[in-house]
Write an enzyme that holds these catalytic residues in place. Sequence first.
Site, short mmCIF file in Angstrom:
data_model
loop_
_atom_site.label_atom_id
_atom_site.label_comp_id
_atom_site.label_asym_id
_atom_site.label_seq_id
_atom_site.Cartn_x
_atom_site.Cartn_y
_atom_site.Cartn_z
CG HIS A 259 -2.17 0.81 1.02
ND1 HIS A 259 -2.57 1.36 -0.04
CD2 HIS A 259 -3.43 0.79 1.75
CE1 HIS A 259 -3.82 1.72 -0.07
NE2 HIS A 259 -4.26 1.63 1.13
CG ASP B 21 -2.72 5.12 -4.78
OD1 ASP B 21 -2.04 4.95 -3.38
OD2 ASP B 21 -2.60 6.13 -5.61
#
Length: 440
Positions: free
Chosen positions: A411, A415
């Site tokens: 992450h 995204d």
Amino acid sequence: MGIFTIRLPDIGEGIAEAELVEWHVQLGDHVKEDDLVAVVMTDKAAVDVPSSVNGTVTWLGGEIGDHIAVGERLIQIEVEGEGNDSPVSENETDSAEVVENEEGDVETSKPSENTIGAKNVAPTVDTRSANVRTRSEFKANPKNMASRVNGAKPLAAPSVRARAKEEGIDLRNVAGTGPAGRVSHADLNDFIESGGMVHRRGAHSKNTKIKDVKVIGMRRKIAEKMALSKSRIPHITIVEEVDMTELEELRAALNKKHNGTRVKLTLLPFMMRAIVEAVREQPELNARYDDDAGIVHQFGSVNIGIATQTDNGLNVTVVQHAEAANLWDNAEKVTELAEAARDGTIRLEDLTGGTITITSLGALGAIATTPIINHPEVAIVGINKMQTRPMWDGQQFQPCKMMNISCSFDHRVIDGWDAAVFVQKIKSLLESPAMLFVEG
């Protein structure tokens, strides 16, 4: 007679040291040229170390789990004629001596603190294995059991008697390996492990055993890799269900058409083709993140790691340039690498260079999983169990072969939106397999 020293060889790839994970010889063993003497583990794979001479083993350079530097002494062998080294002197040897304490239990004496050469120890610290020969010799002599047959009270330390009482064991049934047939804790362990607990007080007697298992070799490498991945990568995992009915029909038809002439197709080559097509549109998923340098390396080549379970733990074999191969090529390569990983002949180059990974538990898989990314990659695709479930087609329920895919992403650089787009692309390709441009 001379002494020949075998040192840890240069394994390549800039490796400076390796972990000793197996001895295949003991002190006093006679070895021949090319006999396997040890196995060491690098960051990539297990490496066999053979003997380069004929002779008798006189010194072993470490315990299982030790790290040995490239070029360091590994083993010494007494040979005919001249050798290539001098014997290791006593002050270089950190040998452990097996002794028996006042209670008759086997212990390992520790070397003095001023002893040097801490890695130069003989592998005799396993007190259980040190007792095996004594125990077998005792059992081989019926005279040693005569007093037991006649009902004489066996010799044992108070702690051994207390444990036997707690476990519900009649010590007259336990072969003692100490002086005069004295029973030790090791003898109790062997009696229990051999299933000899015929005099237990009840089916629910306490089990007070504690087994210490040293984490070495492949298991330690896996532990380090997983800890690194979880400590550095903030994972985001997306689970999506996929209708596999059409793909499974196509796979069955292709296997039937080429039965016996081509390798059998599994789901993996189809998933590999889907990943190749998906990362063509999202190259940021086919990447490695150098978090120390703050650089994401995006690769043109799609090198797909396949998590493969072996007797020594999980290996991630790598199919290089999956983007340049067709369905059958990838299927053959997956089969070849899996066989090499399981029989221990896998090459270092087949375990490196991955850019994205597939993991699957096969028939043992669950409904959903949360795969851990193979650091420093940024994505992993998990295949879960396939099940036939009733699905609504707008008018009625139809039986469909459904499977969930679980995909995890780094992450920091991926995204949630991009991750979702990737998952939906994989789903659409698997549900419409003609889009994969299947050849054959």
